[in-house]
Motif scaffolding. Structure first.
Motif, PDB file in Angstrom:
ATOM      1  N   GLU A 471       0.822  -1.214   0.000  1.00  0.00           N
ATOM      2  CA  GLU A 471       0.000   0.000   0.000  1.00  0.00           C
ATOM      3  C   GLU A 471       0.854   1.261   0.000  1.00  0.00           C
ATOM      4  OE1 GLU A 471      -2.425  -0.472   3.426  1.00  0.00           O
ATOM      5  OE2 GLU A 471      -3.850  -1.853   2.476  1.00  0.00           O
ATOM      6  N   THR A 472       1.992   1.221   0.738  1.00  0.00           N
ATOM      7  CA  THR A 472       2.807   2.436   0.875  1.00  0.00           C
ATOM      8  C   THR A 472       4.014   2.455  -0.053  1.00  0.00           C
ATOM      9  OG1 THR A 472       4.154   1.416   2.604  1.00  0.00           O
ATOM     10  CG2 THR A 472       2.159   2.607   3.311  1.00  0.00           C
ATOM     11  N   ASN A 473       4.249   1.296  -0.701  1.00  0.00           N
ATOM     12  CA  ASN A 473       5.456   1.145  -1.539  1.00  0.00           C
ATOM     13  C   ASN A 473       6.734   1.435  -0.733  1.00  0.00           C
ATOM     14  OD1 ASN A 473       6.791   0.468  -3.879  1.00  0.00           O
ATOM     15  ND2 ASN A 473       6.833   2.585  -4.648  1.00  0.00           N
ATOM     16  N   ASP A 474       6.721   1.078   0.573  1.00  0.00           N
ATOM     17  CA  ASP A 474       7.890   1.240   1.458  1.00  0.00           C
ATOM     18  C   ASP A 474       8.311  -0.149   1.940  1.00  0.00           C
ATOM     19  OD1 ASP A 474       9.840   1.917   3.215  1.00  0.00           O
ATOM     20  OD2 ASP A 474       8.558   3.036   4.618  1.00  0.00           O
ATOM     21  N   TRP A 475       9.414  -0.608   1.403  1.00  0.00           N
ATOM     22  CA  TRP A 475       9.897  -1.954   1.722  1.00  0.00           C
ATOM     23  C   TRP A 475      11.136  -1.929   2.634  1.00  0.00           C
ATOM     24  CZ3 TRP A 475       7.052  -5.974  -0.474  1.00  0.00           C
ATOM     25  CH2 TRP A 475       6.147  -5.595  -1.445  1.00  0.00           C
ATOM     26  N   THR A 476      11.364  -0.786   3.299  1.00  0.00           N
ATOM     27  CA  THR A 476      12.600  -0.643   4.094  1.00  0.00           C
ATOM     28  C   THR A 476      12.448  -1.106   5.536  1.00  0.00           C
ATOM     29  OG1 THR A 476      11.980   1.644   4.677  1.00  0.00           O
ATOM     30  CG2 THR A 476      13.301   1.318   2.679  1.00  0.00           C
ATOM     31  N   LEU A 477      11.243  -1.250   6.035  1.00  0.00           N
ATOM     32  CA  LEU A 477      11.062  -1.672   7.424  1.00  0.00           C
ATOM     33  C   LEU A 477      11.548  -3.121   7.607  1.00  0.00           C
ATOM     34  CD1 LEU A 477       7.527  -0.186   8.139  1.00  0.00           C
ATOM     35  CD2 LEU A 477       9.760   0.748   8.775  1.00  0.00           C
ATOM     36  N   ALA A 478      12.045  -3.415   8.837  1.00  0.00           N
ATOM     37  CA  ALA A 478      12.563  -4.762   9.132  1.00  0.00           C
ATOM     38  C   ALA A 478      11.457  -5.796   9.031  1.00  0.00           C
ATOM     39  CB  ALA A 478      13.176  -4.794  10.522  1.00  0.00           C
ATOM     40  N   THR A 479      11.773  -6.906   8.380  1.00  0.00           N
ATOM     41  CA  THR A 479      10.799  -7.976   8.200  1.00  0.00           C
ATOM     42  C   THR A 479      10.680  -8.784   9.488  1.00  0.00           C
ATOM     43  OG1 THR A 479      11.473  -8.137   5.899  1.00  0.00           O
ATOM     44  CG2 THR A 479      10.167  -9.955   6.781  1.00  0.00           C
ATOM     45  N   PRO A 480       9.483  -8.984  10.021  1.00  0.00           N
ATOM     46  CA  PRO A 480       9.315  -9.818  11.225  1.00  0.00           C
ATOM     47  C   PRO A 480       9.893 -11.216  10.980  1.00  0.00           C
ATOM     48  CG  PRO A 480       7.300  -8.616  10.758  1.00  0.00           C
ATOM     49  CD  PRO A 480       8.181  -8.427   9.559  1.00  0.00           C
ATOM     50  N   ALA A 481      10.597 -11.756  11.990  1.00  0.00           N
ATOM     51  CA  ALA A 481      11.274 -13.054  11.849  1.00  0.00           C
ATOM     52  C   ALA A 481      10.403 -14.171  12.380  1.00  0.00           C
ATOM     53  CB  ALA A 481      12.598 -13.035  12.595  1.00  0.00           C
ATOM     54  N   PHE A 482      10.685 -15.386  11.874  1.00  0.00           N
ATOM     55  CA  PHE A 482      10.044 -16.582  12.407  1.00  0.00           C
ATOM     56  C   PHE A 482      10.725 -16.976  13.716  1.00  0.00           C
ATOM     57  CE2 PHE A 482       9.155 -17.281   7.791  1.00  0.00           C
ATOM     58  CZ  PHE A 482       7.775 -17.256   7.877  1.00  0.00           C
ATOM     59  N   PRO A 483      10.070 -17.679  14.609  1.00  0.00           N
ATOM     60  CA  PRO A 483      10.717 -18.193  15.834  1.00  0.00           C
ATOM     61  C   PRO A 483      11.865 -19.134  15.456  1.00  0.00           C
ATOM     62  CG  PRO A 483       8.329 -18.377  15.978  1.00  0.00           C
ATOM     63  CD  PRO A 483       8.623 -17.999  14.563  1.00  0.00           C
ATOM     64  N   ASP A 484      12.863 -19.209  16.351  1.00  0.00           N
ATOM     65  CA  ASP A 484      13.997 -20.106  16.119  1.00  0.00           C
ATOM     66  C   ASP A 484      13.540 -21.556  16.138  1.00  0.00           C
ATOM     67  OD1 ASP A 484      15.709 -17.956  15.993  1.00  0.00           O
ATOM     68  OD2 ASP A 484      16.215 -18.032  18.134  1.00  0.00           O
ATOM     69  N   GLY A 485      14.319 -22.390  15.510  1.00  0.00           N
ATOM     70  CA  GLY A 485      14.032 -23.813  15.520  1.00  0.00           C
ATOM     71  C   GLY A 485      13.461 -24.293  14.202  1.00  0.00           C
ATOM     72  N   ASP A 486      13.137 -25.580  14.185  1.00  0.00           N
ATOM     73  CA  ASP A 486      12.587 -26.186  12.967  1.00  0.00           C
ATOM     74  C   ASP A 486      11.222 -25.588  12.623  1.00  0.00           C
ATOM     75  OD1 ASP A 486      14.792 -27.838  12.721  1.00  0.00           O
ATOM     76  OD2 ASP A 486      13.875 -29.426  13.966  1.00  0.00           O
ATOM     77  N   ARG A 487      10.877 -25.740  11.352  1.00  0.00           N
ATOM     78  CA  ARG A 487       9.554 -25.268  10.921  1.00  0.00           C
ATOM     79  C   ARG A 487       8.457 -26.042  11.630  1.00  0.00           C
ATOM     80  NH1 ARG A 487       9.186 -23.065   5.241  1.00  0.00           N
ATOM     81  NH2 ARG A 487       7.383 -24.443   5.035  1.00  0.00           N
ATOM     82  N   LEU A 488       7.277 -25.406  11.669  1.00  0.00           N
ATOM     83  CA  LEU A 488       6.174 -25.966  12.457  1.00  0.00           C
ATOM     84  C   LEU A 488       5.781 -27.345  11.972  1.00  0.00           C
ATOM     85  CD1 LEU A 488       4.018 -25.648  14.635  1.00  0.00           C
ATOM     86  CD2 LEU A 488       2.597 -24.422  12.975  1.00  0.00           C
ATOM     87  N   GLU A 489       5.695 -27.566  10.622  1.00  0.00           N
ATOM     88  CA  GLU A 489       5.247 -28.868  10.124  1.00  0.00           C
ATOM     89  C   GLU A 489       6.225 -29.975  10.518  1.00  0.00           C
ATOM     90  OE1 GLU A 489       7.438 -27.026   6.552  1.00  0.00           O
ATOM     91  OE2 GLU A 489       6.178 -26.386   8.218  1.00  0.00           O
ATOM     92  N   ILE A 490       7.556 -29.614  10.607  1.00  0.00           N
ATOM     93  CA  ILE A 490       8.544 -30.624  11.007  1.00  0.00           C
ATOM     94  C   ILE A 490       8.332 -31.013  12.463  1.00  0.00           C
ATOM     95  CG2 ILE A 490      11.013 -31.029  11.359  1.00  0.00           C
ATOM     96  CD1 ILE A 490      11.551 -29.183   8.980  1.00  0.00           C
ATOM     97  N   ARG A 491       8.088 -30.027  13.289  1.00  0.00           N
ATOM     98  CA  ARG A 491       7.874 -30.311  14.719  1.00  0.00           C
ATOM     99  C   ARG A 491       6.584 -31.103  14.927  1.00  0.00           C
ATOM    100  NH1 ARG A 491      11.102 -26.000  17.704  1.00  0.00           N
ATOM    101  NH2 ARG A 491       9.823 -26.473  19.543  1.00  0.00           N
ATOM    102  N   LEU A 492       5.547 -30.750  14.152  1.00  0.00           N
ATOM    103  CA  LEU A 492       4.283 -31.494  14.275  1.00  0.00           C
ATOM    104  C   LEU A 492       4.463 -32.923  13.804  1.00  0.00           C
ATOM    105  CD1 LEU A 492       1.718 -28.770  13.141  1.00  0.00           C
ATOM    106  CD2 LEU A 492       2.181 -29.554  15.463  1.00  0.00           C
ATOM    107  N   HIS A 493       5.279 -33.109  12.750  1.00  0.00           N
ATOM    108  CA  HIS A 493       5.506 -34.483  12.277  1.00  0.00           C
ATOM    109  C   HIS A 493       6.292 -35.295  13.307  1.00  0.00           C
ATOM    110  CE1 HIS A 493       4.579 -33.317   7.900  1.00  0.00           C
ATOM    111  NE2 HIS A 493       3.737 -34.301   8.232  1.00  0.00           N
ATOM    112  N   ARG A 494       7.159 -34.625  14.061  1.00  0.00           N
ATOM    113  CA  ARG A 494       7.861 -35.352  15.147  1.00  0.00           C
ATOM    114  C   ARG A 494       6.868 -35.814  16.203  1.00  0.00           C
ATOM    115  NH1 ARG A 494      12.669 -31.897  14.635  1.00  0.00           N
ATOM    116  NH2 ARG A 494      11.858 -30.488  16.234  1.00  0.00           N
ATOM    117  N   LEU A 495       5.921 -34.936  16.503  1.00  0.00           N
ATOM    118  CA  LEU A 495       4.881 -35.345  17.459  1.00  0.00           C
ATOM    119  C   LEU A 495       4.066 -36.513  16.916  1.00  0.00           C
ATOM    120  CD1 LEU A 495       3.565 -31.886  18.739  1.00  0.00           C
ATOM    121  CD2 LEU A 495       4.974 -33.515  19.992  1.00  0.00           C
TER     122      LEU A 495
END
Length: 880
Positions: A471-495
């Motif tokens: 909407e603002t054509n401003d791509w300079t803000l920091a991108t929110p990061a994912f939590p550390d560790g394996d991706r969610l589907e990998i952790r769910l598959h371990r369960l």
């Protein structure tokens, strides 16, 4: 081959640390704590897998051994150019008489010990301390030049502390109190240890001390296996504990003592499964839970795809393409509106919709089968339905061209693609599990539930970030990061996998055979879990076991058996009956005259071989029967026995040999040293004035050439002058000294005698008085009575013969004049006599010399006559 030569050859077979220890024991009395520490480091390196010793081993060589050299007869001529020795000024030195007896007399603190240490080091004495530097001056290395004769040929060498001394000089023997300890044990038992054998004895004792130190170190290393009793049993851990020690593979032990997350989960599964009597319902519940988790895992894959970094890049590309297409479209629209006849807004989006609607009407209803716009002659406008003029026909064709241009098409496609992507993103559901499933997950795996919530929140934050950027054509803000560790589907598959394993375990637990296998697995896991708490202690136990094993190897290497065997063989080979006979002969020469008869007897005590002095007919040790002085005399006798066995006649040095001896042994020792000086150079250093007197008497009786020197201070210690101090001079030396004083007074006093000259003459007459008293004892009474002695020599009295009245009156006249001149008594002024001039003093000295000389001549006549009578008495027995 001599004993020490044999030891040198044999020592080459020893370990380097033993050879180093033997070297130390040949150059010093005992091993210091620092020596022991260095040797222990060498032993650990050689036998105990220890690190490299800080000090490398320096093996025994002939440079460290006294009496091992050329085998020549060596006589000392002197020491010169002394430097960095005690507090001596540079350049001190001493000349030595190559034959007969040389005596260095010095009181305490004048530097005699400095010369003694220097001689011991240059001649490689059996036991020697380092020569000391000036404690109050600049540090330096002690050094000196040594002059000597080798088989009569003059030689010179420079000795420097820390460097090997000349091998010829090692042929000179040295005796002192430390050397005497080679023959007397610490408890006082006289024991004959020929040079070399004593060092091996001390090596055995040193190895015992090293053994004691390393044993204490080993015993201090704790090995408490009782700590591991809780994990003993029929498990892998139990088998490891049973053999825990140096053979343990530490990596295997760490693997057993470390439980992974899978191991912990498996342990919980087994514990739960084996306690349920009806496991199937729980297994089915796990199956259903896994199905729900699989749905969540698939949802998670879609969620990551929408807000992944790759998706962001795609959406930004669509956004950029839309902007570029729209810009191109705007440029084309501007070209369409160059004619002022066109209406405002022509070419915009609304106009384009109108044109596209007209196109559909024309091709479907008005002119089917004709392309739009239909501009042939007679064709009508689809809007106003009037026949198109040629201008209108051209305008319609221009409008069609504008609408059909690529820029317009691209703008439409880009806008549509971006719109569709945003629609998908905004409509996405970022809740992979329904509420009941989330509640269940929180109960069974709270950590995984927390991670899932965090991932869902990250998805939403990233979506918001992306929409805002579009909407603002401003791509300079920091991108929110994912939590550390394996991706969610990998952790769910371990369960899911854990649930499948747990369900399988539950179902297996319902089978007796499978249940037994699972119980064994649980037993092993529980043993490992318990062992994990003891793993640090187990690792320390293994390290301690290795340390103890290495120290045990060191202790085994310290066995003195090999050294003891060599000592026994050496004693058997070199301690002979001839040596024992020589000892007996030396004891007789030293005045040993008790009824107690000593003999040499070999014995072995705690690994050390000793040739002990025993008393015939007694079971008591010799030290219970002999005084300290007698033991010292025996030590000297044993030393002289060794000297007798030498194949050369090199010099012998005695440093304060009269220590602990009474007057009788002093006299006999003096006589023995004087007789020894007949056959070889003898050097004696002493501070004992009584012993000096005995030496002087013995030397004169033996007719041995002698040189007496005094060590004294001038401005510093260590000055050596010919002759003795006044107290130790005989009467002849004293008279010569007084005469020199009188001559010096004559040279300096001028025409008349002043107070200083008078005082000098007075002091000289005081010395003359004492000299006359000594002459009466030494010459006129033939030493019948000696100072410091309670013995009257009846035999010597034979030379005390009558003197003429004139002789005595002349001597008494000189003595009276000496008494009158000195200030020994306070007399009234009217009784004061004038001080005799130095000329009178010289005449009195000359007369005294003549009188004493005549007395000495009469004594010599008597001694010759007595010698002739003794020889005559022996002839009848010799003829028989």
């Amino acid at each position: 081959m001599s004993l020490v030569d044999d030891v040198l050859v044999w020592s080459a077979e020893l370990k380097d640390w033993q050879r180093d220890a033997l070297r130390r024991l040949f150059i010093q009395d005992a091993l210091s704590p620092a020596d022991l520490e260095n040797l222990i480091a060498m032993i650990k390196e050689a036998h105990g897998n220890g690190p490299a010793s800080p000090e490398r081993a320096s093996p025994l060589t002939q440079d460290h051994v006294a009496g091992v050299g050329s085998g020549a007869t060596v006589q000392l001529l002197g020491l010169s150019n002394l430097s960095n020795i005690n507090g001596f000024p540079a350049g001190r030195g001493v000349d030595l008489q190559p034959n007969g007896l040389t005596v260095l007399f010095g009181e305490n603190g004048v530097g005699k010990s400095g010369y003694a240490r220097l001689l011991k080091n240059t001649c490689r004495a059996r036991r020697r301390d380092n020569v000391r530097c000036n404690a109050f001056g600049a540090a330096g290395v002690p050094a000196a030049d040594v002059s000597f004769l080798v088989n009569g040929h003059a030689q010179q060498a420079t000795w420097t502390q820390g460097e090997p001394s000349n091998s010829d000089l090692s042929m000179i023997s040295v005796y002192d109190a430390a050397c005497a300890m080679d023959y007397v044990e610490e408890e006082g038992t006289p024991v004959f240890l020929p040079y070399g054998l004593g060092q091996l004895n001390r090596l055995v004792l040193a190895q015992r001390e090293l053994h004691r130190i390393i044993t204490a170190e080993r015993d201090a290393v704790a090995l408490s296996a009782g700590l591991f009793d809780p994990v003993r049993g029929e498990t892998e851990v139990g088998a490891l504990i049973k053999e825990l020690g140096v053979v343990t593979d530490v990596e295997v032990m760490r693997t057993l003592g470390t439980l992974s997350e899978e191991d912990e989960t498996r342990l919980q599964q087994l514990a739960q499964a084996l306690q349920d009597m009806n496991p199937e319902p729980k297994a089915q519940a796990l199956d259903r839970q896994s199905e729900r988790l699989e749905v969540g895992a698939q949802h998670a894959v879609s969620g990551y795809a929408l807000v992944s970094d790759e998706a962001f890049q795609t959406l930004r590309r669509l956004h950029d393409e839309n902007i570029e297409a729209e810009a191109a479209y705007q440029d084309a629209q501007k070209n369409l509106q160059v004619d002022d006849a066109t209406l405002p807004g022509t070419g915009n989006a609304l106009w384009k919709l109108l044109f596209e609607a007209a196109e559909r009407f024309s091709t479907i209803d008005a002119y089917p089968g004709h392309a739009f716009p239909h501009t042939e002659d007679g064709a009508k406008c689809v809007f106003c339905q009037t026949v198109l003029t040629p201008d209108a026909q051209q305008r319609m064709r221009d409008f069609s061209t504008f609408v059909n241009e690529h820029a317009a098409a691209n703008a439409s496609a880009a806008a549509n693609a971006l719109r569709v992507a945003l629609a998908v993103l905004n409509s996405a559901d970022f809740t992979p599990l329904d509420a009941p499933s989330l509640t269940e997950l929180k109960a069974v795996a709270p950590d995984e539930h927390a991670h899932l919530v965090a991932v869902c929140e990250a998805w939403k934050l990233r979506r918001t970030w992306l929409v805002t950027a579009v909407e603002t054509n401003d791509w300079t803000l920091a991108t929110p990061a994912f939590p550390d560790g394996d991706r969610l589907e990998i952790r769910l598959h371990r369960l899911i996998e854990a649930n499948e394993s747990a369900a399988k375990t539950l179902r297996e637990s319902d089978d007796p055979e499978s249940r037994a296998r699972l119980q064994e697995e649980l037993k092993q896991l529980r043993a490992r879990q318990a062992f994990a708490l003891l793993l640090p202690q187990a690792e320390q136990y293994v390290r301690n076991s290795i340390v103890r094993q290495n120290l045990d190897k060191c202790l085994a290497a310290l066995s003195p058996t090999g050294v003891s065997t060599k000592m026994t063989n050496l004693a058997r080979l070199y301690v002979t009956s001839a040596l024992a006979e020589a000892m007996t002969a030396e004891l007789q020469l030293l005045g040993y005259r008790r009824d107690i008869q000593p003999e040499l007897a070999g014995r072995t005590s705690a690994g050390t071989t000793k040739v002990t002095l025993k008393i015939k007919g007694s079971n008591l040790d010799a030290h219970h029967l002999l005084s300290e002085g007698e033991q010292r005399a025996i030590a000297l006798a044993l030393f002289l026995s060794e000297i007798r066995s030498l194949p050369h006649h090199s010099a012998v040095i005695f440093d304060d040999p009269s220590t602990s001896l009474d007057h009788r042994y002093r006299r006999k020792m003096a006589e023995r040293l004087a007789s020894l000086a007949v056959e070889r150079q003898v050097i004696v250093l002493t501070h004992d004035a009584v012993f000096l007197t005995e030496l002087n008497t013995a030397q004169r009786k033996a007719g041995v050439e002698a040189s007496y020197k005094s060590v004294r201070w001038d401005n510093a210690p260590g000055q050596v002058v010919d002759g003795l101090t006044w107290e130790t001079m005989n009467c002849k030396m004293r008279l010569e000294d007084i005469a020199e004083v009188a001559q010096e007074i004559q040279k300096t006093m001028g025409t008349y005698m002043n107070d200083d000259s008078a005082q000098a003459v007075t002091r000289a007459y005081g010395k003359l008085r004492g000299t006359i008293e000594r002459a009466v004892r030494e010459e006129f009474m033939n030493n019948t009575v000696q100072p410091f002695s309670d013995v009257v020599s009846v035999e010597s009295f034979g030379a005390v013969i009558g003197h003429t009245q004139a002789e005595w009156e002349t001597l008494i006249d000189i003595y009276d004049r000496s008494c009158e001149a000195i200030e020994a008594h306070d007399t009234p002024a009217e009784r004061q006599l004038p001080i005799p001039p130095p000329e009178q003093l010289l005449r009195d000295v000359e007369v005294a010399v003549d009188l004493i000389g005549e007395a000495a001549q009469r004594r010599k006549v008597y001694e010759r006559a007595r010698s002739d009578r003794n020889a005559a008495r022996k002839k009848p027995f010799q003829a028989a």
